[in-house]
Design a protein around this motif. Structure first.
Motif, PDB file in Angstrom:
ATOM      1  N   PHE A  58       0.837  -1.203   0.000  1.00  0.00           N
ATOM      2  CA  PHE A  58       0.000   0.000   0.000  1.00  0.00           C
ATOM      3  C   PHE A  58       0.869   1.249   0.000  1.00  0.00           C
ATOM      4  N   ALA A  59       1.981   1.214   0.725  1.00  0.00           N
ATOM      5  CA  ALA A  59       2.913   2.352   0.731  1.00  0.00           C
ATOM      6  C   ALA A  59       3.460   2.595  -0.674  1.00  0.00           C
ATOM      7  N   ASP A  60       3.725   1.531  -1.427  1.00  0.00           N
ATOM      8  CA  ASP A  60       4.193   1.673  -2.813  1.00  0.00           C
ATOM      9  C   ASP A  60       3.139   2.365  -3.678  1.00  0.00           C
ATOM     10  N   ILE A  61       1.874   2.020  -3.460  1.00  0.00           N
ATOM     11  CA  ILE A  61       0.789   2.662  -4.209  1.00  0.00           C
ATOM     12  C   ILE A  61       0.729   4.150  -3.850  1.00  0.00           C
ATOM     13  N   LEU A  62       0.817   4.444  -2.558  1.00  0.00           N
ATOM     14  CA  LEU A  62       0.790   5.844  -2.122  1.00  0.00           C
ATOM     15  C   LEU A  62       1.964   6.625  -2.707  1.00  0.00           C
ATOM     16  N   HIS A  63       3.130   5.996  -2.729  1.00  0.00           N
ATOM     17  CA  HIS A  63       4.323   6.634  -3.317  1.00  0.00           C
ATOM     18  C   HIS A  63       4.091   6.922  -4.798  1.00  0.00           C
ATOM     19  N   ALA A  64       3.489   5.960  -5.502  1.00  0.00           N
ATOM     20  CA  ALA A  64       3.249   6.105  -6.946  1.00  0.00           C
ATOM     21  C   ALA A  64       2.299   7.261  -7.260  1.00  0.00           C
ATOM     22  N   ILE A  65       1.369   7.553  -6.361  1.00  0.00           N
ATOM     23  CA  ILE A  65       0.438   8.663  -6.630  1.00  0.00           C
ATOM     24  C   ILE A  65       0.896   9.970  -5.979  1.00  0.00           C
ATOM     25  N   GLY A  66       2.113   9.946  -5.405  1.00  0.00           N
ATOM     26  CA  GLY A  66       2.721  11.180  -4.912  1.00  0.00           C
ATOM     27  C   GLY A  66       2.355  11.589  -3.493  1.00  0.00           C
ATOM     28  N   VAL A  67       1.890  10.647  -2.686  1.00  0.00           N
ATOM     29  CA  VAL A  67       1.563  10.973  -1.296  1.00  0.00           C
ATOM     30  C   VAL A  67       2.863  11.110  -0.515  1.00  0.00           C
ATOM     31  N   PRO A  68       3.065  12.213   0.213  1.00  0.00           N
ATOM     32  CA  PRO A  68       4.290  12.368   1.001  1.00  0.00           C
ATOM     33  C   PRO A  68       4.298  11.403   2.189  1.00  0.00           C
TER      34      PRO A  68
END
Length: 181
Positions: A58-68
């Motif tokens: 899930f962290a990888d998904i958040l990283h991919a959409i630019g979530v800090p």
């Protein structure tokens, strides 16, 4: 003053008579319970799904959409979904937990679901393997937001810890008030 009593007072002042069955209020008071159960379960299920796939995924998904801070935000999201969902099911601190839960829904709407339109169900095709669906829109997020708003504005209903705490607090207030006199 409650909205129902304001409406009743205005209706009486206008000479209007409300026709209500005694069952109406006894049944209506249970309306928040199915909302609590489905909203709480839905949030918990989403949180457990993220845990099942691994918070790193899930962290990888958040990283991919630019979530800090994707790892921190992944855990914050999972904990909000699981703990908030349980609190809603139990009717505990619903007004408090509804804020971060609503924030998750708004963020998900604007970062993920908005480009796919309103509908949460996009049937693309049906094959021997089953139905194939496209990406979901923001419809479900709006439904969850509406349910949270209804629970916050209308109360958690019967069998809720919030009601138990409120009754204990008001009983405690009566005791302390009478002891001072």
């Amino acid at each position: 003053m409650r909205l129902g009593s304001i409406i009743a007072t205005r209706a009486e002042a206008a000479g209007l008579r409300q026709v209500r069955s005694p069952l109406d209020s006894r049944i209506a008071r249970w309306a928040p319970v199915p909302l609590r159960l489905i909203v709480g379960y839905g949030f918990m299920e989403h949180g457990f799904a993220k845990l099942g796939r691994g918070p790193e995924a899930f962290a990888d998904i958040l990283h991919a959409i630019g979530v800090p801070g994707p790892h921190v935000m992944a855990w914050a999201t999972i904990l909000t979904e699981v703990i908030g969902g349980l609190a809603v099911i139990l009717g505990a601190f619903v007004a408090l937990v509804a804020l971060p839960m609503a924030a998750l829904l708004v963020v998900a709407t604007f970062t993920v679901h908005l480009p796919y339109g309103f509908s949460s169900i996009k049937l693309l095709s049906v094959s021997a393997a089953g139905a194939q669906f496209g990406p979901p829109g923001y419809e479900l997020n709006l439904l969850y937001l509406a349910c949270l708003a209804a629970l916050v504005l209308g109360g958690s209903g019967p069998l809720a810890i919030d009601g138990l705490v409120r009754r204990r607090g008001s009983a405690g207030g009566c005791r302390s008030g009478s002891a001072e006199r």
